[in-house]
Scaffold this active site. Sequence first.
Site, PDB file in Angstrom:
ATOM      1  N   HIS A  95      50.030  51.296  70.921  1.00  0.00           N
ATOM      2  CA  HIS A  95      48.910  50.710  71.681  1.00  0.00           C
ATOM      3  C   HIS A  95      49.079  49.196  71.728  1.00  0.00           C
ATOM      4  CE1 HIS A  95      44.993  50.786  73.584  1.00  0.00           C
ATOM      5  NE2 HIS A  95      44.587  49.788  72.816  1.00  0.00           N
ATOM      6  N   CYS A 144      47.152  51.254  78.599  1.00  0.00           N
ATOM      7  CA  CYS A 144      47.123  50.016  77.812  1.00  0.00           C
ATOM      8  C   CYS A 144      48.238  49.038  78.190  1.00  0.00           C
ATOM      9  CB  CYS A 144      47.151  50.329  76.320  1.00  0.00           C
ATOM     10  SG  CYS A 144      48.683  51.069  75.703  1.00  0.00           S
ATOM     11  N   HIS A 191      41.363  45.432  76.422  1.00  0.00           N
ATOM     12  CA  HIS A 191      42.363  46.508  76.442  1.00  0.00           C
ATOM     13  C   HIS A 191      41.834  47.719  77.187  1.00  0.00           C
ATOM     14  CE1 HIS A 191      40.891  49.106  72.805  1.00  0.00           C
ATOM     15  NE2 HIS A 191      39.877  48.430  73.293  1.00  0.00           N
TER      16      HIS A 191
END
Length: 365
Positions: free
Chosen positions: A327, A279, A339
């Site tokens: 994240h 990520c 993402h």
Amino acid sequence: MGTGKRGLIAVAVSVIGAVTVLAAPGAAFASVTAPTPTPTSSASASADASTPVTNKDIEAVRKQLDELYHDAAVATDAYNAAEEKARRQSAQIVELARKIVKGQEKLDALKKRAGAAAAAQYRTGGLPDEAQLMLSDSPQQFLDGTGRVLQGQRATKALIAEMTSTQQDLKQYAADASAQWTKLEANRKARAAAQKQIEKQIAAAEKLESQLEEKERERLAELEEQAAYQAQSAWLDSGILDEIKSNASAAGKLAVEYATAQIGKPYEWGAEGPGSYDCSGLTSQAWASAGSPIPRTSQEQWKQLKHVDIKDMRPGDLIIYFDDASHVAMYIGEGAIVHAPRPGRTVTIAGAGSMPILGVVRPDA
């Protein structure tokens, strides 16, 4: 459904729950051995076989998988942080090595000059002043010589001071290099521990998923989509999208173009492209391509970049998710993000509110 399937899922969930999770970066890493599940009897297996797996059972598996992949994401951030520190420390060690080499060369040259000065003084400094005056051709020649001697003495003192300073610098460079090596070794150990934790969490998740039959995996995927849809709907129902009206900056447009061009590429922990990403690898590389380097990990992006209100965010800004900033995704406008979700998935577009939002940061503030 296979014999004892429900019992197998229950055992798997209990075993996976015993896996040790990774603490925040910098904390100690512990290793706990999961208890060995007690084998079920044939009678209980038959009873399990006759009982269908309910949506509640699958939902429990979904939540367990979310926890496992979340813990893997936390460990990935710890790994990436250690990797980034190791890179900086290695560069510092290389720079210190260059300074040591240059310092030693300078010291050798100073010693040579000092030796030449000492030899010159020895040749002329062995006689008293009265004898040198009598042997000189003229008083002026003597005075000139005396002046040169004084100049030589001052130069020698300056030379000795410079040698002393250079020797002290070399000593400090060596001490700094030793300290950096110690830190580098510590980061290598932290990185290895984080890698072990990542692999453990992902293996546990994959094992849990492998115990589901095809129809159950399909139902699991449906439940995951439903959970994301419900979270996104609740976020949009708040009216937040009506408030978000900022346009992307020139750099933000470039970052969005880079990130969306990676759609379809696989998630891989620790990866920064070009073939795969995690990520923060995706977001950091997207902004690097736009000419604005940012921290490597989602936690450091949250700590170091400028925070902006959600209603003020614009395409290219980064949305940080979960309370531990484990994240990160890039906002691309119209309530959507791009993402790299988790292992087994690819870079994709999703709803910005599909996960718990911690906050928004702006790389090009």
